[in-house]
Design a protein around this motif. Structure first.
Motif, PDB file in Angstrom:
ATOM      1  N   GLY A 190       0.833  -1.193   0.000  1.00 30.48           N
ATOM      2  CA  GLY A 190       0.000   0.000   0.000  1.00 30.48           C
ATOM      3  C   GLY A 190       0.861   1.233   0.000  1.00 30.48           C
ATOM      4  N   ASP A 191       0.280   2.370  -0.340  1.00 27.56           N
ATOM      5  CA  ASP A 191       1.054   3.607  -0.450  1.00 27.56           C
ATOM      6  C   ASP A 191       1.684   4.008   0.874  1.00 27.56           C
ATOM      7  OD1 ASP A 191       0.427   3.728  -3.108  1.00 27.56           O
ATOM      8  OD2 ASP A 191      -1.305   5.049  -2.829  1.00 27.56           O
ATOM      9  N   ASN A 192       0.984   3.758   1.968  1.00 29.12           N
ATOM     10  CA  ASN A 192       1.474   4.193   3.278  1.00 29.12           C
ATOM     11  C   ASN A 192       1.943   3.036   4.150  1.00 29.12           C
ATOM     12  OD1 ASN A 192       0.805   6.965   2.771  1.00 29.12           O
ATOM     13  ND2 ASN A 192      -1.355   6.456   3.161  1.00 29.12           N
ATOM     14  N   SER A 193       2.152   1.887   3.564  1.00 21.02           N
ATOM     15  CA  SER A 193       2.544   0.722   4.354  1.00 21.02           C
ATOM     16  C   SER A 193       4.048   0.729   4.602  1.00 21.02           C
ATOM     17  CB  SER A 193       2.135  -0.557   3.632  1.00 21.02           C
ATOM     18  OG  SER A 193       2.818  -0.665   2.393  1.00 21.02           O
ATOM     19  N   TYR A 194       4.430   0.147   5.703  1.00 21.66           N
ATOM     20  CA  TYR A 194       5.844   0.005   6.033  1.00 21.66           C
ATOM     21  C   TYR A 194       6.002  -1.172   6.996  1.00 21.66           C
ATOM     22  CZ  TYR A 194       4.594   2.405  10.383  1.00 21.66           C
ATOM     23  OH  TYR A 194       4.011   2.752  11.585  1.00 21.66           O
ATOM     24  N   HIS A 195       7.245  -1.622   7.126  1.00 20.39           N
ATOM     25  CA  HIS A 195       7.566  -2.700   8.062  1.00 20.39           C
ATOM     26  C   HIS A 195       8.821  -2.298   8.815  1.00 20.39           C
ATOM     27  CE1 HIS A 195       4.669  -5.532   6.266  1.00 20.39           C
ATOM     28  NE2 HIS A 195       5.029  -4.988   5.113  1.00 20.39           N
ATOM     29  N   ASN A 196       8.777  -2.395  10.142  1.00 20.98           N
ATOM     30  CA  ASN A 196       9.932  -2.083  10.977  1.00 20.98           C
ATOM     31  C   ASN A 196      10.713  -3.348  11.301  1.00 20.98           C
ATOM     32  OD1 ASN A 196       9.305   0.633  11.035  1.00 20.98           O
ATOM     33  ND2 ASN A 196       8.262   0.549  13.014  1.00 20.98           N
ATOM     34  N   GLY A 197      12.004  -3.160  11.536  1.00 24.42           N
ATOM     35  CA  GLY A 197      12.853  -4.298  11.874  1.00 24.42           C
ATOM     36  C   GLY A 197      14.098  -3.846  12.595  1.00 24.42           C
ATOM     37  N   ASN A 198      15.013  -4.805  12.835  1.00 26.82           N
ATOM     38  CA  ASN A 198      16.263  -4.540  13.553  1.00 26.82           C
ATOM     39  C   ASN A 198      15.969  -3.976  14.932  1.00 26.82           C
ATOM     40  OD1 ASN A 198      18.986  -4.519  13.999  1.00 26.82           O
ATOM     41  ND2 ASN A 198      19.460  -2.935  12.495  1.00 26.82           N
ATOM     42  N   GLY A 199      15.123  -4.662  15.667  1.00 33.22           N
ATOM     43  CA  GLY A 199      14.744  -4.204  16.998  1.00 33.22           C
ATOM     44  C   GLY A 199      15.833  -4.439  18.018  1.00 33.22           C
ATOM     45  N   PHE A 200      15.883  -3.563  19.023  1.00 40.02           N
ATOM     46  CA  PHE A 200      16.870  -3.658  20.085  1.00 40.02           C
ATOM     47  C   PHE A 200      16.206  -4.161  21.358  1.00 40.02           C
ATOM     48  CE2 PHE A 200      18.844  -0.968  17.058  1.00 40.02           C
ATOM     49  CZ  PHE A 200      20.212  -1.127  17.216  1.00 40.02           C
ATOM     50  N   VAL A 201      16.962  -4.880  22.137  1.00 37.69           N
ATOM     51  CA  VAL A 201      16.414  -5.499  23.338  1.00 37.69           C
ATOM     52  C   VAL A 201      16.517  -4.551  24.524  1.00 37.69           C
ATOM     53  CG1 VAL A 201      16.990  -7.804  22.537  1.00 37.69           C
ATOM     54  CG2 VAL A 201      18.648  -6.546  23.908  1.00 37.69           C
ATOM     55  N   ALA A 202      15.732  -4.870  25.562  1.00 37.53           N
ATOM     56  CA  ALA A 202      15.811  -4.151  26.830  1.00 37.53           C
ATOM     57  C   ALA A 202      17.149  -4.490  27.498  1.00 37.53           C
ATOM     58  CB  ALA A 202      14.631  -4.550  27.700  1.00 37.53           C
ATOM     59  N   PRO A 203      17.575  -3.760  28.527  1.00 39.13           N
ATOM     60  CA  PRO A 203      16.831  -2.736  29.265  1.00 39.13           C
ATOM     61  C   PRO A 203      16.774  -1.400  28.539  1.00 39.13           C
ATOM     62  CG  PRO A 203      19.031  -2.984  30.181  1.00 39.13           C
ATOM     63  CD  PRO A 203      18.895  -4.046  29.137  1.00 39.13           C
ATOM     64  N   THR A 245      14.370   1.653  26.504  1.00 39.06           N
ATOM     65  CA  THR A 245      13.363   1.687  25.437  1.00 39.06           C
ATOM     66  C   THR A 245      14.035   1.976  24.113  1.00 39.06           C
ATOM     67  OG1 THR A 245      12.991   4.023  25.940  1.00 39.06           O
ATOM     68  CG2 THR A 245      11.542   2.415  27.017  1.00 39.06           C
ATOM     69  N   PRO A 246      14.874   1.071  23.638  1.00 39.43           N
ATOM     70  CA  PRO A 246      15.657   1.353  22.436  1.00 39.43           C
ATOM     71  C   PRO A 246      14.835   1.487  21.162  1.00 39.43           C
ATOM     72  CG  PRO A 246      16.396  -0.669  23.524  1.00 39.43           C
ATOM     73  CD  PRO A 246      15.175  -0.217  24.231  1.00 39.43           C
ATOM     74  N   GLY A 247      13.903   0.532  20.906  1.00 40.75           N
ATOM     75  CA  GLY A 247      13.105   0.599  19.692  1.00 40.75           C
ATOM     76  C   GLY A 247      13.759  -0.104  18.524  1.00 40.75           C
ATOM     77  N   ASP A 248      13.270   0.204  17.305  1.00 41.58           N
ATOM     78  CA  ASP A 248      13.765  -0.404  16.071  1.00 41.58           C
ATOM     79  C   ASP A 248      14.741   0.537  15.372  1.00 41.58           C
ATOM     80  OD1 ASP A 248      12.036  -2.659  16.329  1.00 41.58           O
ATOM     81  OD2 ASP A 248      10.387  -1.370  15.699  1.00 41.58           O
ATOM     82  N   ALA A 249      15.600  -0.055  14.534  1.00 43.39           N
ATOM     83  CA  ALA A 249      16.592   0.747  13.815  1.00 43.39           C
ATOM     84  C   ALA A 249      16.482   0.599  12.308  1.00 43.39           C
ATOM     85  CB  ALA A 249      17.997   0.377  14.270  1.00 43.39           C
ATOM     86  N   ALA A 250      15.419  -0.046  11.806  1.00 46.48           N
ATOM     87  CA  ALA A 250      15.259  -0.216  10.362  1.00 46.48           C
ATOM     88  C   ALA A 250      13.798  -0.083   9.986  1.00 46.48           C
ATOM     89  CB  ALA A 250      15.802  -1.580   9.918  1.00 46.48           C
ATOM     90  N   ARG A 251      13.555   0.458   8.807  1.00 38.77           N
ATOM     91  CA  ARG A 251      12.198   0.537   8.266  1.00 38.77           C
ATOM     92  C   ARG A 251      12.267   0.273   6.772  1.00 38.77           C
ATOM     93  NH1 ARG A 251       7.653   5.044   9.571  1.00 38.77           N
ATOM     94  NH2 ARG A 251       7.640   3.722  11.427  1.00 38.77           N
ATOM     95  N   ILE A 311      25.564  -8.043   6.827  1.00 41.05           N
ATOM     96  CA  ILE A 311      24.856  -7.105   5.946  1.00 41.05           C
ATOM     97  C   ILE A 311      23.972  -7.856   4.949  1.00 41.05           C
ATOM     98  CG2 ILE A 311      26.641  -5.327   6.173  1.00 41.05           C
ATOM     99  CD1 ILE A 311      27.661  -6.149   3.396  1.00 41.05           C
ATOM    100  N   THR A 312      23.673  -9.127   5.238  1.00 43.26           N
ATOM    101  CA  THR A 312      22.927  -9.958   4.292  1.00 43.26           C
ATOM    102  C   THR A 312      21.426  -9.895   4.569  1.00 43.26           C
ATOM    103  OG1 THR A 312      23.219 -11.906   5.701  1.00 43.26           O
ATOM    104  CG2 THR A 312      24.873 -11.510   4.007  1.00 43.26           C
ATOM    105  N   GLY A 313      20.842  -8.727   4.456  1.00 40.53           N
ATOM    106  CA  GLY A 313      19.406  -8.572   4.665  1.00 40.53           C
ATOM    107  C   GLY A 313      19.043  -7.102   4.730  1.00 40.53           C
ATOM    108  N   TRP A 314      17.748  -6.804   4.911  1.00 44.44           N
ATOM    109  CA  TRP A 314      17.302  -5.413   4.904  1.00 44.44           C
ATOM    110  C   TRP A 314      17.311  -4.782   6.289  1.00 44.44           C
ATOM    111  CZ3 TRP A 314      12.986  -3.598   7.558  1.00 44.44           C
ATOM    112  CH2 TRP A 314      12.111  -4.561   8.081  1.00 44.44           C
ATOM    113  N   ASP A 315      17.537  -5.573   7.349  1.00 45.60           N
ATOM    114  CA  ASP A 315      17.503  -5.036   8.710  1.00 45.60           C
ATOM    115  C   ASP A 315      18.747  -5.454   9.488  1.00 45.60           C
ATOM    116  OD1 ASP A 315      16.878  -7.689   8.794  1.00 45.60           O
ATOM    117  OD2 ASP A 315      15.220  -7.486  10.214  1.00 45.60           O
ATOM    118  N   LYS A 316      19.911  -5.234   8.890  1.00 39.57           N
ATOM    119  CA  LYS A 316      21.170  -5.665   9.494  1.00 39.57           C
ATOM    120  C   LYS A 316      22.015  -4.437   9.854  1.00 39.57           C
ATOM    121  CE  LYS A 316      20.040  -9.957   8.654  1.00 39.57           C
ATOM    122  NZ  LYS A 316      19.721 -10.937   9.714  1.00 39.57           N
ATOM    123  N   GLY A 317      23.346  -4.655   9.892  1.00 41.66           N
ATOM    124  CA  GLY A 317      24.271  -3.549  10.075  1.00 41.66           C
ATOM    125  C   GLY A 317      24.604  -3.212  11.512  1.00 41.66           C
TER     126      GLY A 317
END
Length: 1012
Positions: free
Chosen positions: A787-800, A802-808, A983-989
């Motif tokens: 879809g025009d406004n669709s996205y997927h997040n990835g490369n999530g960071f673990v606790a402790p 509130t780091p969040g994701d680093a890829a979209r 670096i073998t993917g869209w949510d690496k690095g």
């Protein structure tokens, strides 16, 4: 009469059998038939007739010694010009001819070398040194379902011989020997003795389906690179673009790696024996510097238990020692050849409880029957790997309280085991007290039947049948003294698991290779391919055992079984089938103009009935400019070829369950009689419209060779587009029973270039310096999503925290980009300041997801592989380097361990040094983003080859001794452990320490090779 003959024979190159070349010439001695092809006035004679021939004139006895750069040449042909007086050189390169007139001329020839003529005069002993004929050494390149002369190739293909691979770089598989050798190929390996390797060729080809190239071993698709031993490899050919891989259809979207193992040859009935060994010691370097026990106590971080422990060092196995041994036997005649090998390998990792022990063997044979109408080539390959893959948690070692000791002399086990602290536990005891034994098995019997249809020269039919059985057994036991059992008030936990995968391959195809008058050449193939995969598994768990020492060998004795709380599972995988028809044709005219085309009509059981079949095709063209008449005056130009190709391949490398009506236990229901029963329901949302991913790629290339092969290389520019990307997306419940479904959601594109150059920088009688370099560049982006406004997040960071994701991933996003908050500084209290979406500076506590932006990229702008080979007399030196230039790495180690205030967890020394100003909560922002540019020396190998024939009465041909330092050093400005991240993917690095975290390893290897 001049007779023209084709001869496929392993050429002797630099003192050893090195490669198979196809030679067409007027004056040729063919060792496979023992006959001379007549040239000028030379008569066709067998070697027996030569001995009995009567010389034209009476003369003297002459001894001829034939050598090349590496020593004596056995099998060289020496004949008195214009006569039938001749013979073949022996193992010492010696030929004795009688009745040789003084005024005669000797003709000395050997396949792959320039024929020489030497006047006899008054000489009684004549020394001849043969020089390689670069034009005769035309390489044969393996392609899909056949082979081609390298000069006829019109696709992007990189070929490696066994001698091109690095030696002494011990790893979990052969991938370590390929590092930096193939432009555009990126590999990621943890470095453990048991880890697997992830491959990516020419960037990402899918976001969810298979991204790794198809492995084809001896013509059988779907091979496992872990089943191979480097000593058995003869050559590796990498099909990079879609025009080369389209013949393999749906499994070639990410490229194809064709591996050919060694086979027997005509040894005139003699047995050749080769034995090699390697002994390796591993060393950890560049470990993170954590606070010592006394520093930890001085900063009052947590309880001081009085010890001073370097937990990282405690997990290192300094007594590691690895070894491998390989024995190969080869023998054959013109009609029957056999190659068999056996190996043993023990590989100990740098970490405790990380080791494997492998043994196995291979038999490759070839038999010609019924006056060469039928060729039978059976092959059997077996490998078994016993694994201990329970190395300690290095992430936990970094956070552990360094004032605690891992050992307790008063404990039953000798280890200090404490409980009820989830972020602080004895990682040494956890690893050492658990019993782990895994067993991998590969068994591959194969047979290739080739029917030569002799009434039609060049036509044959091949039928290939192959079976592969892979098994995995796992045995684990946690004793009553283990932390997990103490935590759960149990007395032992036993676990057994088994899985089996069976692959069946059946392929049959006609091949036709013909040279026509006028310089026309045709190489064509047509046939079918069938591939099937089946699998099954089971597992069981039981707890509470009266005796720990029995472990998992009496699993029914645990009390949880009688209590009804033991676990048991089993399953059968969905059968996967591929069936296809294919055809390929290669045409060339006078080796100047080349055309090629292929098509594959393929069906996959993984799709719905209406979408199972698809067509994959390719077309290529090549122009060998160097063969044109107007280029004849350029003597320095050996070869110049322009080629262009376009191809379409598919991708069905995803789970077969996506299109299967899967049933799973959903919940327990109370029955009227008071018992509980499972209810079964759909566990998979079937998508009846699911279709193939398709990759469409064009490639423009140039091949060149100058100065009689002193300088050579190639350049390729490519562009690819992938449509109908497969991805799991969220769907509403109801109407769907599950919350996600596999769909074709969008498209992506990538483009790039590759440049290869190599040659002999210095070439003298005793010293040579050869060097080769490959450079590659790739970029990619997402074109559309569902879809025009669709996205997927990835490369999530673990606790402790509130780091969040680093890829979209969204339409228009560049592959490799980080998606995070932009760092704006620190406030007076040391807390992070960030930029919001309007560019305003805000406290990190006020940030929102909409304030994130694309920053940096982990895809290197340039990847370089650079190899050097230097030889001086019998010494050789190899140096292999790699470099990734201009890319970003997210330093998670600094983010998680470089900031004070992490409770009672240990931190880096830098937390009280260069990061001393940071007091607030960590943030996923570009403050921790660093330039990862590096230059790595992968290996340095120094060897010495000792000719042994004259010392051992021909018992030993030669001995080579070498030493290799692997992963020598990394020159970089990156402050983390290792800038070479995945670096073998869209949510690496990111340098992920929370999973697959392992020390950086340097290896020291001593190896020996004996040729008998």
């Amino acid at each position: 009469m001049q007779q023209k003959q084709n001869c496929d024979y392993p050429l002797r190159r630099k003192g050893s059998i090195s490669r198979v070349s196809k030679v067409t010439c007027g004056l040729l001695f063919c060792l496979t038939t023992g006959a001379f092809a007549a040239g000028e006035n030379v008569e066709l004679l067998t070697s027996n007739r030569i001995e009995n021939a009567v010389p034209d004139q009476v003369g003297k006895t002459v001894t001829i010694i034939v050598q090349d750069e590496m020593g004596p040449v056995a099998g060289a042909n020496v004949v008195v010009k214009g006569t039938t007086n001749g013979n073949i050189s022996d193992m010492d390169g010696k030929v004795v001819l009688q009745n040789v007139p003084n005024n005669s001329t000797l003709v000395i020839s050997f396949i792959g070398y320039i024929t020489q003529e030497v006047k006899v005069s008054n000489q009684a002993t004549i020394h001849v040194k043969l020089v390689e004929d670069a034009k005769a050494l035309e390489e044969v390149v393996v392609i899909g379902y056949g082979s081609l002369d390298k000069k006829q190739v019109t696709s992007a293909i990189t070929s490696l011989k066994a001698d091109d691979l690095m030696v002494g770089v011990s790893g979990a598989d052969i991938s370590a020997s390929l590092q930096g050798k193939i432009g555009g190929l990126v590999m990621n390996n943890l470095g453990s003795a048991n880890s697997g390797t992830t491959f990516q060729l020419r960037g990402m080809t899918s976001i969810n389906s298979g991204k790794a190239p198809l492995i084809v071993i001896d013509g059988f698709p779907g091979g496992d690179i872990r089943s191979l031993t480097q000593d058995d490899i003869k050559s590796i050919d990498v099909l990079k673009d879609a025009s080369a891989g389209a013949i393999y259809g749906t499994r070639a979207a990410a490229g194809v790696i064709l591996i050919t193992t060694k086979s027997g040859s005509d040894t005139n009935g003699k047995v050749r024996l080769t034995y090699s060994n390697e002994f390796t010691k591993k060393q950890n370097y560049n470990a993170p510097e954590m606070l010592s026990g006394r520093e930890y106590a001085e900063h009052n971080i947590g309880t001081d238990y009085g010890s001073d422990t370097n937990w990282w060092d405690e997990l290192i196995n300094r007594d590691n020692f690895s070894q491998k041994h390989h024995l190969a036997l080869e023998m054959g005649t013109e009609k029957a050849q056999v190659y068999t090998s056996f190996f043993y390998e023990k590989n100990q990792g740098i970490a405790l409880q990380d080791e494997r022990q492998d043994y196995g063997g291979r038999v490759n044979a070839s038999f010609k029957l019924f006056d060469d109408w039928l060729e039978v080539r059976p092959a059997v390959d077996y490998r078994q790997a016993a694994r201990n893959n329970h190395y300690p948690n290095f992430q936990q070692a970094m956070r552990n309280n360094p004032t605690r000791s891992p050992y307790d002399p008063d404990s039953e086990t000798g280890y200090n085991v404490w409980i009820n602290e989830s972020l602080d536990y004895n990682v040494v005891a956890d690893a050492m007290l658990e019993d782990y034994y895994g067993l991998d098995k590969w068994f591959k019997p194969e047979v290739n039947l080739k029917l030569n249809i002799k009434p039609i020269p060049g036509l044959n039919y091949q039928q290939v049948i192959g079976y592969e059985n892979r098994q995995w057994e796992l045995h684990q036991y946690w004793p009553s003294t283990h932390r997990s059992e103490i935590d759960n008030s149990r007395k032992g936990h036993a676990h057994l698991a088994f899985s089996k995968t069976e692959n069946l391959t059946s392929e049959g195809y006609f091949s036709y290779v013909k040279d026509f008058k006028g310089g026309h050449n045709l190489n064509a193939t047509a046939g079918y391919s069938y591939f099937e995969v089946n699998g099954e598994n089971f597992g069981m768990d039981n707890y509470n055992f009266s005796v720990d020492g029995i472990k998992y060998w009496d699993i029914g004795q645990g009390s949880y079984l009688t209590d009804g709380k033991a676990g048991m599972s089993s399953g059968k995988s969905v059968t996967e089938r591929l069936f296809s028809f294919f055809a390929r044709a290669n045409y060339s005219y006078q080796d100047k103009y080349m055309l090629s085309a292929s098509i594959r009509h393929e069906g996959s059981s993984k799709f719905a009935a209406d979408n199972r079949w698809a067509n994959f095709w390719s077309a290529t063209a090549g122009w060998r400019i160097s063969n044109e008449e107007f280029m004849k005056d350029f003597d320095w130009l050996d070869d110049l070829k322009i080629r262009f190709g376009y191809g379409v391949t598919g991708n069905n490398d995803f789970s077969a369950t996506y299109m299967a009506n899967m049933l799973g236990s959903d919940t327990n229901w109370m029955m009227p009689n008071g018992t509980w029963a499972y209810s079964y329901g759909k566990s998979q949302n079937v998508n009846p419209n699911l279709g193939w991913e398709e990759k469409k790629e064009w490639n423009l290339g140039v091949d060149y060779s100058f100065f009689e092969g002193r300088l050579y290389g190639k350049f390729d520019y490519y562009r690819r587009k992938v449509d109908n990307l497969l991805f799991s997306v969220k769907v509403p419940q109801p109407p769907y029973t599950q919350g996600s479904q596999m769909q074709n959601i969008g498209s992506m594109e990538s483009k790039g270039w590759e440049f290869e150059v190599g040659g002999d920088i210095i070439r003298t009688k005793d010293f040579t310096w050869s060097s080769s370099m490959n450079l590659s560049h790739n970029t990619g982006k997402i074109l559309t999503l569902e879809g025009d406004n669709s996205y997927h997040n990835g490369n999530g960071f673990v606790a402790p925290g509130t780091p969040g994701d680093a890829a979209r991933m969204e339409a228009g996003s560049t592959i490799g980009s980080f998606y995070m908050w932009k760092f704006a500084g620190f406030d007076d209290e040391g807390s992070f300041l960030l930029y919001n979406k309007d560019g305003e500076v805000i406290p990190a506590a006020q940030k929102t997801e909409n304030d994130k932006q694309y920053i940096g990229n982990y895809t290197p702008k340039l990847i370089i592989g650079w190899s050097h080979t230097l030889t001086y007399k019998n010494f050789d030196l190899g140096i292999n380097l790699r470099s990734w230039i201009d890319f970003d790495v997210y330093n998670t180690i600094n983010m998680y361990y470089g900031i004070q205030g992490q409770g009672n967890l240990n931190v880096l020394k830098d937390a009280y040094g260069k990061f001393n100003h940071i007091k607030g909560e960590k943030q996923v922002c570009d403050y921790f983003l660093e330039d990862g540019t590096f230059l790595k020396i992968d290996a340095i190998t120094l060897g010495y080859t000792l000719p042994m024939k004259k010392y051992t009465n021909n018992l030993i041909d030669r001995i080579r001794i070498y030493g290799t330092v692997g992963n020598v050093c990394t020159i970089t400005g990156y402050s983390g452990m290792n800038p070479e991240v995945d670096i073998t993917g869209w949510d690496k690095g990111t340098e992920k320490f929370w999973s697959d975290f392992y020390p950086v390893v340097r290896t020291w290897t001593l190896g020996m090779q004996f040729n008998f």
